[in-house]
Design an enzyme around this catalytic site. Structure first.
Site, PDB file in Angstrom:
ATOM      1  N   LYS A  76       0.856  -1.188   0.000  1.00 26.25           N
ATOM      2  CA  LYS A  76       0.000   0.000   0.000  1.00 26.25           C
ATOM      3  C   LYS A  76       0.890   1.234   0.000  1.00 26.25           C
ATOM      4  CE  LYS A  76      -3.954   1.916   2.570  1.00 26.25           C
ATOM      5  NZ  LYS A  76      -4.832   1.744   3.759  1.00 26.25           N
ATOM      6  N   SER A 151      -9.846   1.602   2.743  1.00 23.56           N
ATOM      7  CA  SER A 151      -8.968   2.389   1.898  1.00 23.56           C
ATOM      8  C   SER A 151      -7.874   1.582   1.194  1.00 23.56           C
ATOM      9  CB  SER A 151      -8.300   3.475   2.733  1.00 23.56           C
ATOM     10  OG  SER A 151      -7.415   2.896   3.675  1.00 23.56           O
ATOM     11  N   SER A 175     -10.098  -0.570   6.938  1.00 24.56           N
ATOM     12  CA  SER A 175      -9.451  -0.393   5.632  1.00 24.56           C
ATOM     13  C   SER A 175      -8.696  -1.602   5.088  1.00 24.56           C
ATOM     14  CB  SER A 175      -8.497   0.800   5.677  1.00 24.56           C
ATOM     15  OG  SER A 175      -9.223   1.991   5.639  1.00 24.56           O
TER      16      SER A 175
END
Lengths: 486, 95
Positions: A76, A151, A175
């Site tokens: 990420k 997210s 997330s």
């Protein structure tokens, strides 16, 4: 190459069926062929292939560093990676080449894993749909008209589409687990303090926790073997014994007490999600677990509580983005204040601005007690609800999300509807507990449903192990979306 | 609670986020909705409850007061929008 779990990829590398260079190249090719998902922000082929070459050399000498040596992992874009753009999905960091590695990245480098690229994400991890990134909307490979969740949207979408064998994510209010549920993959949020937050760009420091998004609970455990551990450089890191999560997957389900919070099955829960989750719980019962009803009475207030605490911490954390030391700076300004205001107006997207302003308000003189302090008090009651529930059971189970993936654009005009996506995941962050989402079937439209398993604080190994036992009984976690079969 | 235009402008200033005067009403309405939503917290009496700042009520660890960081000023300053003689440049503060 068919879909592979980490153990079988490691086996193939050991058997010399592939080199790490071949493996890495095959994933890079798949990423290049799936641009429509917008799952990655940065790919550096030469960098990845160089890491792969070094892994192949180590293997040739019989000096591999870990079971992940030579396996490409996507990260990420919230984890700082030295010499590589680390944008956090934001315009304000669009030029930020990190001067150092996050501890999590260091751990992967030490394990010999290959950095496959940096995945797209909601800006500063603020979003539940993958629609707030400066780098554009991320799409769900199960239906590209739908959101992948957020997210950690790019990590979950990439994994579901077979663009990487495993990825990292972070989870502040869901997330990791929510996009894992929407994309039909396994996502694990460790206990708060388990994985170092050093070099992981902070959103809400008392809630943020890094963790793996992987094909299975076993793969998540292998990732945790690398990711977890005490870190002097993170003041919230918890001293801990070295746990070898992947060796502790043999949970005995007979007699395991599974608590079902009634509040997780109320109004707003989609019928087909409820059915899949109840079927999964029935599977556990058939395997010898005892099912009992429990109550988390303050569940409904978790989202309101979270939307005071998280924005408050964000407003403080994001004050560092001022255009002075790094990142974007506006071009025309009169004085320092004007420079900050223009820089941040240009650099932040609408959701980030909204949350920073809410947080600023909640912390401001005259409102602190009514909002921020009130939320902290409620947080204690929420954490105590979990303590009480765990007196009678070993793990809790319920849905990860109230619905399956929704259409792109469906909730962008209604922040509160968007926030309510995380109604079942947020409580876990408020209490700092470990939680996992694993695939538990599909709804009528063929969209994946996630089962959430929550454990006691620091019983991460148990959560992974209980999830693993379910995955030995079915293959939901190995299904792939049409058009992305590998 | 509903925020008026002046409060929105004050918050934006505190948050150091410039907002277009044309958008103030939109912000007022959006932020007010969120504040109304979070006000559900008032349903619960928390009079005698201690605030929980860390999810497990732990105190932050102390560390020895010794230097652990190495000097990386040059590398860090390469990232800055404006530097001179090893200093970060900002607009003039004092005339």
């Amino acid at each position: 190459m068919a879909i592979q779990e980490l153990t079988s990829l490691a086996g193939r590398l050991n058997d010399r069926r592939h080199s790490s260079v071949e493996l890495t190249q095959s994933y890079l090719n798949r990423i290049n062929g799936a641009g429509e998902l917008n799952a990655f922000i940065t790919i550096d082929e030469e960098f990845s292939l160089e890491q792969a070459r070094r892994s192949d050399k180590r293997r040739a000498k019989g000096r591999t560093l870990s079971p992940l040596d030579g396996i490409p992992i996507a990260h990420k874009d919230i984890f700082c990676t030295k010499g590589m753009l680390t944008s956090c999905g934001s315009h304000i960091l669009d030029n930020f080449i990190s001067p150092y590695d996050a501890t999590v990245i260091e751990h992967f480098n030490r394990s010999g894993a290959v950095i496959l690229g940096k995945t797209n994400m909601d800006e500063f991890a603020m979003g539940s749909s993958g629609e707030t990134s400066w780098y554009g909307i991320i799409k769900n490979p199960w239906d590209t008209g739908r959101v992948p969740g957020g997210s950690s949207a790019g990590s979950a979408a990439a994994l579901a589409a077979g663009l990487c064998p495993a990825a990292t994510g972070t989870d502040t209010g869901g997330s990791i687990r929510q996009p894992a549920a929407f994309c039909g993959v396994t996502g694990f949020k460790p206990s708060y303090g388990r994985v170092s937050r050093y070099g992981m760009i902070a959103f809400a420091s008392s809630l943020d926790q890094g963790g793996p998004i992987a094909r299975s609970a076993q793969d998540a455990a292998i990732m945790m073997d690398v990711m977890a551990g005490f870190d002097e450089r993170d003041s919230t890191s918890v001293p801990q014994d070295d746990v070898h999560f992947s060796s502790e997957l043999g949970a005995e389900l007979r007699g395991l007490r599974i608590g079902i919070p009634g509040e997780f099955f109320g109004a707003g829960l989609d019928d087909s999600v409820e059915k899949a989750v109840r079927d999964a719980i029935k599977t556990y019962e058939d395997m010898g677990a005892q099912i009992r009803e429990v109550s988390l009475p303050n569940s409904e207030l978790c989202v309101p509580c979270y939307y005071v605490i998280a924005p408050s911490e964000a407003s403080s954390n994001l004050s560092r983005f001022d255009g002075v030391r790094f990142g974007h700076r506006a071009t025309d300004y009169d004085d320092p204040i004007d420079m900050y205001m223009k820089t941040r107006a240009e650099g932040f997207g609408p959701e980030v601005k909204r949350r920073v302003m809410i947080g600023t308000f909640a912390l401001s003189a005259g409102y602190y007690d009514a909002y921020y302090n009130k939320a902290l008090k409620l947080r204690r009651l929420i954490a105590e609800d979990f303590d009480k529930a765990f007196e009678d059971c070993d793990v809790l189970m319920g849905p990860t999300t109230p619905t399956t993936a929704f259409p792109i654009g469906d909730k962008t005009d209604d922040p509160i509807a968007m926030y309510l996506n995380d109604i079942f995941t947020i409580p876990v962050n408020l209490a700092g507990l470990p939680g996992i989402s694993i695939p538990a079937g599909f709804d009528a439209s063929g969209l994946p449903v996630g089962l959430q398993i929550i454990g006691r604080y620091f019983e991460d190994a148990r959560v992974l192990s209980v999830a693993h036992q379910y995955q030995r009984q079915n293959d939901w976690h190995l299904r792939q979306p049409e058009g992305y079969h590998s | 609670m509903a925020l008026d235009r002046k409060t929105v402008i004050d918050i934006a200033t505190l948050a150091r986020i410039g907002i277009d005067p044309d958008n103030v009403d939109d912000y007022a309405s959006e932020l007010s909705k969120i504040l109304k939503f979070v006000a559900q917290m008032d349903q619960v009496d928390t009079e005698k409850v201690e605030p929980l700042t860390h999810p497990q009520d732990r105190q932050l660890r102390m560390r020895m007061d010794r230097v652990t960081e190495t000097d990386q000023r040059e590398g860090f300053q390469q990232l800055a929008p404006a530097v001179e003689a090893g200093l970060y440049l900002v607009p003039r503060v004092i005339e």
